[in-house]
Design a protein around this motif. Structure first.
Motif, short mmCIF file in Angstrom:
data_model
loop_
_atom_site.label_atom_id
_atom_site.label_comp_id
_atom_site.label_asym_id
_atom_site.label_seq_id
_atom_site.Cartn_x
_atom_site.Cartn_y
_atom_site.Cartn_z
N SER A 90 0.82 -1.12 -0.02
CA SER A 90 -0.11 0.26 -0.07
C SER A 90 1.01 1.08 0.12
O SER A 90 0.10 2.54 -0.31
N SER A 91 2.22 1.32 0.33
CA SER A 91 2.95 2.30 0.79
C SER A 91 2.83 3.51 -0.40
O SER A 91 3.53 4.26 -0.49
N PHE A 92 3.26 2.56 -2.10
CA PHE A 92 2.97 2.54 -3.21
C PHE A 92 2.04 3.48 -3.44
O PHE A 92 1.87 4.43 -4.92
N PHE A 93 0.76 3.48 -2.89
CA PHE A 93 -0.04 4.14 -3.34
C PHE A 93 -0.79 5.46 -2.46
O PHE A 93 -1.40 6.38 -2.68
N VAL A 94 0.27 5.89 -1.71
CA VAL A 94 0.32 6.73 -0.18
C VAL A 94 0.16 8.27 -1.68
O VAL A 94 -0.38 9.05 -1.68
N GLY A 95 1.55 8.78 -2.57
CA GLY A 95 1.46 9.62 -2.99
C GLY A 95 0.12 10.19 -4.05
O GLY A 95 -0.31 10.90 -4.12
N CYS A 144 -1.66 0.45 7.30
CA CYS A 144 -0.40 1.08 7.73
C CYS A 144 0.48 1.57 6.96
O CYS A 144 1.17 2.94 7.42
N GLY A 145 0.60 1.35 6.10
CA GLY A 145 1.74 1.42 4.98
C GLY A 145 0.87 3.07 4.43
O GLY A 145 2.09 3.65 4.29
N LEU A 146 -0.71 2.87 4.16
CA LEU A 146 -0.51 4.61 3.64
C LEU A 146 -1.23 5.43 4.67
O LEU A 146 0.01 6.72 4.56
N PRO A 410 7.51 16.81 -6.48
CA PRO A 410 7.92 14.86 -6.56
C PRO A 410 7.92 14.87 -5.01
O PRO A 410 7.66 13.64 -4.78
N ARG A 411 7.22 15.59 -3.57
CA ARG A 411 6.89 15.19 -2.74
C ARG A 411 6.15 13.72 -2.17
O ARG A 411 6.25 12.83 -1.98
N PRO A 412 4.92 13.54 -2.49
CA PRO A 412 4.37 11.83 -2.68
C PRO A 412 4.61 11.22 -3.57
O PRO A 412 4.86 9.86 -2.48
N ALA A 413 5.52 11.33 -4.07
CA ALA A 413 6.59 10.34 -5.46
C ALA A 413 7.54 9.58 -4.12
O ALA A 413 7.60 8.54 -3.68
N ALA A 414 7.81 11.05 -3.95
CA ALA A 414 9.30 10.15 -3.00
C ALA A 414 8.72 9.65 -1.88
O ALA A 414 9.16 8.74 -0.97
N MET A 415 8.03 10.43 -0.78
CA MET A 415 7.30 9.59 0.01
C MET A 415 7.20 7.88 0.32
O MET A 415 7.19 7.73 0.96
N ALA A 416 6.30 7.99 -1.40
CA ALA A 416 5.63 6.76 -1.16
C ALA A 416 6.63 5.76 -1.55
O ALA A 416 6.93 4.75 -1.30
N ILE A 417 8.01 5.80 -2.38
CA ILE A 417 9.50 5.39 -2.21
C ILE A 417 9.52 5.32 -1.71
O ILE A 417 10.47 3.72 -1.13
N SER A 418 10.39 6.13 0.10
CA SER A 418 10.58 5.50 0.72
C SER A 418 9.85 5.53 1.60
O SER A 418 10.75 3.91 2.22
N GLY A 419 8.66 5.01 1.72
CA GLY A 419 8.31 4.25 2.37
C GLY A 419 7.86 2.45 1.71
O GLY A 419 8.33 2.14 2.78
N PHE A 420 7.65 2.36 0.56
CA PHE A 420 8.48 1.41 0.36
C PHE A 420 9.25 0.84 1.01
O PHE A 420 9.21 -0.69 1.19
N CYS A 421 10.63 1.49 0.61
CA CYS A 421 11.95 0.87 0.95
C CYS A 421 11.26 0.31 2.84
O CYS A 421 11.95 -0.31 3.20
N ASN A 422 11.15 1.25 3.27
CA ASN A 422 11.15 1.37 4.75
C ASN A 422 10.68 0.29 4.88
O ASN A 422 10.98 -1.01 5.60
N TRP A 423 9.21 -0.39 4.40
CA TRP A 423 8.70 -1.28 5.01
C TRP A 423 9.31 -2.70 4.07
O TRP A 423 9.17 -3.55 5.29
#
Length: 500
Positions: A90-95, A144-146, A410-423
């Motif tokens: 789900s972290s990929f869909f944050v942005g 939680c990913g979102l 780019p902030r939402p996309a960056a947050m999505a990638i970072s969240g994906f990396c963290n998870w």
């Protein structure tokens, strides 16, 4: 300096209320991480009963210990790890969600996942418990990913520059507070009993219900209102509501420049973020910071702490583990006050270096534990110090610094990638640590010591200080470093060229 002092005074009731409401999502995230651990044996027995599988009694030392059937162990492992798998997806869909619905509506919508997940787990005894708990954990992980991406975005965008670090740290405070609450609530005489464990799991949806109600009274992000929706007057009203009686012209002007820059760049997708040389440095920094948080060994500490406390002669090691959780929470609060004084980069360096030293001490203590009983106490001290250093820097900072390193586009996309990396890193540690620990024995933490040393070197040379700087100033600093690197490369080429 006057500007900074003015912003520090603008800690209004509305701003406090909005940040508190957002952090309820972080609290639920932390509760979801910790709640499944305490009632493990009870839930395994319930799984075995539903599946009609035996639980064997074996002698361990002087006591009898119940060992689960391999199928029960498999279902239990899936119950734990599927949470991270849900967050990873789900972290990929944050942005996309943050820009499509706005920050407030997005948090409201994702709360439905939290409630559904909690209901499935709370009603587990009424059906196939293993299937309901696993399904509930998966849906809770999706939430939680979102949430772990939406909360830092919202807090970062509504906070004054001078308070952005301190308020951003509250996301991590919410997480560790949630973990501590789940540890205490999971004690066998509270909710971790044979009859009440479904209530313990089901309570994970309560913060989502409360947050949904409170979000109706929270303002939308002014940066979203102006930069994404183009509503300047709405953004001005929101800024005054958040900051009190002040002139928002300078902030609006900063947003205008950011909007123009975002418009000239068009919308930044995840693929474009990787391809564009303008974002390469901040993206690398963001990913390494999130990797350093998970690969620091902090989860290994929580896995290992109970057995170490047991070896040191503590009859109830669960209380010592709760003590670790309490220290975790206290020093996250300390970092709230330190992050705007000492700066992000300095605290991160201190945290990583301190954890590296503690990991070495733990390795030595564990290796000599059988020969010298007092080494267990040295190991205990190292564990507590390791947790303290983690919460000083590597714990809270990666969550909000990513929002500082990127402009609105780019902030939402960056947050999505970072969240994906963290998870992803979280999932890898959760799946692999036990096997690595069995293979390496007492030397398992020397691996983390080496990684921490590498992360410390990277932070020293690559991570900029963002304290007190606007989003525009931070972006300009990366551009300046990029041009310096280009000029250096060009000079090296000219120096080796025969035409020169």
């Amino acid at each position: 300096m006057d500007r900074k002092m003015q912003e520090q005074k603008n800690l209004t009731g509305t701003l406090i209320f909005a940040v508190f409401t957002a952090v309820l999502g972080s609290l639920q995230y932390g509760y979801g991480i910790g709640v499944i651990n305490a009632p493990q044996k009870i839930i395994e027995k319930h799984y075995a009963k539903v599946l009609d599988l035996p639980m064997e009694e074996v002698v361990v030392g002087r006591a009898n210990e119940t060992v689960a059937h391999p199928s029960v162990t498999m279902y239990w492992s899936l119950s734990v790890s599927v949470f991270s798998l849900g967050g990873l997806v789900s972290s990929f869909f944050v942005g996309w969600l943050a820009d499509k619905l706005g920050r407030i509506k997005a948090m409201m919508v994702v709360n439905t996942l939290a409630v559904i997940g909690a209901l499935l787990m709370g009603l587990a005894p009424l059906g196939q418990a293993h299937a309901l708990v696993i399904s509930g954990r998966l849906i809770t992980g999706l939430y939680c990913g979102l949430s772990s991406g939406l909360v830092p975005i919202y807090i970062g965008e509504i906070s004054p520059t001078a308070l952005r670090g301190a308020l951003g740290t509250l996301h991590q405070l919410g997480i560790v507070t949630g973990i501590l609450i789940s540890q205490v609530a999971g004690l066998d005489f509270i909710l971790g009993s044979k009859s009440l464990w479904p209530v313990l799991l089901g309570l994970s949806g309560v913060p989502a219900v409360i947050q949904t109600i409170l979000l109706f009274f929270c303002p939308e992000s002014p940066r979203y209102a102006y930069i994404v929706l183009g509503r300047e007057e709405v953004a001005r009203r929101i800024m005054r509501r958040l900051r009190g009686d002040y002139d928002p012209s300078k902030d609006i002007e900063e947003m205008r420049r950011e909007k123009e820059e975002a418009a000239s760049e068009k919308k930044v997708s995840i693929i474009q973020l990787f391809r564009s040389p303008n974002y390469r440095q901040p993206l690398l920094v963001s990913l390494v910071l999130h990797m350093s948080q998970q690969f620091s060994g902090i989860n290994g500490i929580f896995y290992y702490s109970t057995s170490i406390f047991y070896k040191s002669g503590i009859s109830q090691p669960v209380y010592a583990t709760i003590g670790v959780g309490a220290v975790n929470t206290v020093f996250t609060i300390v970092s709230v006050f330190l992050v705007e004084r000492a700066g992000r980069r300095s605290l991160y360096l201190i945290g990583l270096a301190g954890m590296c030293v503690c990991a070495i001490i733990m390795t030595i203590a564990l290796a000599l534990l059988h020969n010298h009983a007092w080494m267990s106490y040295l190991c205990m001290v190292a564990i507590f110090l390791f947790v303290i250093f983690f919460e000083v820097g590597p714990g809270p900072i990666p969550w909000f610094i990513v929002a500082e390193l990127f402009s609105q586009g780019p902030r939402p996309a960056a947050m999505a990638i970072s969240g994906f990396c963290n998870w992803t890193c979280n999932f890898i540690i959760g799946m692999c640590f036990q096997y690595i620990a069995e293979a390496c024995g007492p030397y398992v933490f020397i691996i983390f010591a080496v990684l921490l040393f590498g992360f410390t070197i990277f932070t020293y040379f690559k991570v900029p200080e963002t304290r007190g700087k606007s989003f525009e100033e931070i972006s300009a600093e990366f551009r300046k470093k990029k041009h310096k690197g280009f000029k250096a490369t060009e000079m090296e080429y000219l120096g080796t060229s025969t035409d020169a």
